[in-house]
Design an enzyme around this catalytic site. Sequence first.
Site, short mmCIF file in Angstrom:
data_model
loop_
_atom_site.label_atom_id
_atom_site.label_comp_id
_atom_site.label_asym_id
_atom_site.label_seq_id
_atom_site.Cartn_x
_atom_site.Cartn_y
_atom_site.Cartn_z
N GLY A 62 0.76 -1.25 0.00
CA GLY A 62 0.00 0.00 0.00
C GLY A 62 0.78 1.30 0.00
N GLU A 116 3.51 4.14 5.97
CA GLU A 116 2.29 3.35 5.81
C GLU A 116 1.29 4.06 4.90
OE1 GLU A 116 0.90 0.68 5.95
OE2 GLU A 116 1.21 -0.47 7.78
N ASP A 120 -5.54 1.90 10.28
CA ASP A 120 -6.97 1.66 10.48
C ASP A 120 -7.19 1.22 11.93
OD1 ASP A 120 -9.64 1.05 10.06
OD2 ASP A 120 -9.28 -0.70 8.83
N PHE A 169 -14.41 2.84 3.87
CA PHE A 169 -13.43 2.14 3.04
C PHE A 169 -13.00 3.03 1.88
CE2 PHE A 169 -11.90 -0.98 -0.03
CZ PHE A 169 -11.02 -1.68 0.78
N VAL A 170 -11.69 3.12 1.66
CA VAL A 170 -11.16 3.97 0.59
C VAL A 170 -10.23 3.19 -0.34
CG1 VAL A 170 -11.33 6.14 1.91
CG2 VAL A 170 -9.25 4.77 2.06
#
Length: 193
Positions: A62, A116, A120, A169-170
């Site tokens: 990510g 990062e 979350d 949520f993205v």
Amino acid sequence: MHILIIFVKNFEMDRKKIQVNDLTFELSIHRDTIQKRVSEIAKVINESLSEKNPIFLGILNGSFMFASDLFKQINIPCQITFLKLASYDGMKSTGSVKQLIGINQDLKDRTVVILEDIVDTGVTLETIVRQLRGYEPNEIQVATILHKPDSLVRKVELDYVGFKIPNEFVVGYGLDYNGYGRNLPDIYTLVRD
Ligand code: IMP
Ligand code: MG
């Protein structure tokens, strides 16, 4: 006044919508806003770590876009490497703890800056920090482009946060839905129906 209200409504209606697999997302953070924030974070790091010879640890997959954009704007002596630790499956955090792989450098007595994509629940980051402590770095800092403060279940310290976002949520800017959407230069939020 009336015109202004219509304009704002139209603006919201015009929010760009995209499809990723079976889900619809709408634009929430434009690329220009992201780049501006990344520059601000780089500036702070350049000032605060100029004497520290930091090593950046990008967490794959990510963080690759954030790491790349940020690293280009770091102008102090530094190194970067990438580590892997997957803990996400579809849209739900699996909570499974996984091994951190890919540390080839000597981290002893170094200033380590974890990069990062998103913090979350904080479970992933806590695992990473715990494993990194075993390498006896002098200091561990954390930079994340996104943070969902409302879903945090672990106590983690964040030194540089791009954007605090709601518990939605993205995708985009490195973040994925089932592996898709990482290539999007903007950040999109799931549209619930
Ligand atoms: P945490 O362990 O719950 O903090 O989750 C961290 C990881 O879950 C991140 O590095 C992402 O890979 C993934 N993740 C969490 N929220 C999202 C999201 O909204 N979209 C995509 N991936 C997410
Ligand atoms: Mg991740």
